[in-house]
Design a protein around this motif. Sequence first.
Motif, PDB file in Angstrom:
ATOM      1  N   ILE A 219      42.407  41.441  40.070  1.00  0.00           N
ATOM      2  CA  ILE A 219      41.024  41.573  40.545  1.00  0.00           C
ATOM      3  C   ILE A 219      40.438  42.837  39.950  1.00  0.00           C
ATOM      4  CG2 ILE A 219      39.571  41.972  42.574  1.00  0.00           C
ATOM      5  CD1 ILE A 219      40.859  39.354  42.874  1.00  0.00           C
ATOM      6  N   LEU A 229      37.915  37.843  39.004  1.00  0.00           N
ATOM      7  CA  LEU A 229      39.290  37.435  39.322  1.00  0.00           C
ATOM      8  C   LEU A 229      39.884  36.754  38.100  1.00  0.00           C
ATOM      9  CD1 LEU A 229      41.735  36.394  41.075  1.00  0.00           C
ATOM     10  CD2 LEU A 229      40.252  34.510  41.780  1.00  0.00           C
ATOM     11  N   LEU A 273      36.519  35.695  46.786  1.00  0.00           N
ATOM     12  CA  LEU A 273      35.674  36.714  46.144  1.00  0.00           C
ATOM     13  C   LEU A 273      34.366  36.907  46.912  1.00  0.00           C
ATOM     14  CD1 LEU A 273      35.875  35.988  42.295  1.00  0.00           C
ATOM     15  CD2 LEU A 273      36.839  37.931  43.522  1.00  0.00           C
TER      16      LEU A 273
END
Length: 326
Positions: A219, A229, A273
């Motif tokens: 990440i 990501l 995310l």
Amino acid sequence: MNNRAVVLSIGNLNLDIYVKTDVIPRPDESVDAYEAYMGGGGSAANFAVAVARLGIKSRFLGSVGNDQLGEMLIRELESEGVDTRFIKRLSHERTGTVIVIVGLDGSKRMIRYAGANLGLTPDDITKDVIDGVSHVHVALGRTEIIEAAKRIAKPMGLSISVDGGTPLARKGLDVIKDVVDGVDVWFMNSFEARELGHSDNVVKAAENIVSRVRVRELIITLGPRGALLFRDGEVKYSDAFKVSPVDTTGAGDTFAAAYIVATLLDLDPMDKLVFANAVASLKVARKGARSSPRMREVLDFLESLGYTKLVREIRDRLSNAMEKLI
Ligand code: RIB
């Protein structure tokens, strides 16, 4: 999700002293600050608090001085519901302290006194500390601590994440590639990615990193531009939510905590995310490293922005115990 999921966070616990200013004084000069405040800090401790506020059981392992400040910081963690039983108290060292200079745009500059934090050793990561834990997060750039956590956690089938910050990145990929090899989630910011991946282009840098290190997810946090990501040879991107930045201290720690909580909730990668960006954005709009939101606030925020399906999915996956919290 496992009802009894416990997340262990390993690393620093500090007192953070903040001053808000738009000028950095030169030698012999004094300037006025717009604001001054203080509170608990330390990346790993901030992570532990953010996890607890999202309704997951949280344990912290770190080291403080055997002084009033250390006691106060431990009590503060306890009041957040963090399990502090394994924190070390060192009589010959002072509790870590950090001066945070916060700009009017919410940016931060930090001056650290590590003190007792350095007293944490690999031998402190015992089977007792890991007992009952589902995920281990190491928020430290000390390779011997990351290796010790991996050595104990991996054979027990626990997942592990690392956020080693600039101290880890500065060691270079040749030195750290075996240290982070096999880690489930590796968090870094774009500066660290560029350093490690030897490219000014963050995506290129990340590709260089994942071509040499075996991690399940990499990440890269991009501040107000969200996060990337890298997983299974694919890249996913989610923008940050637009908020007026007040103080970005601890935003990365909060993002990492939310991402791990979302992973424990078994959300799909893009939703993880989005969730982590939402949690970090809410923190950035507030003062101090420990101002991360509670699960209820995050769900209200996402709902208000039309993420109804994601909110429903999170609610569905929360345990009965957590449902009482939201
Ligand atoms: O990540 C933010 C933290 O870094 C602060 O709370 C400060 O204590 C430093 O360790």
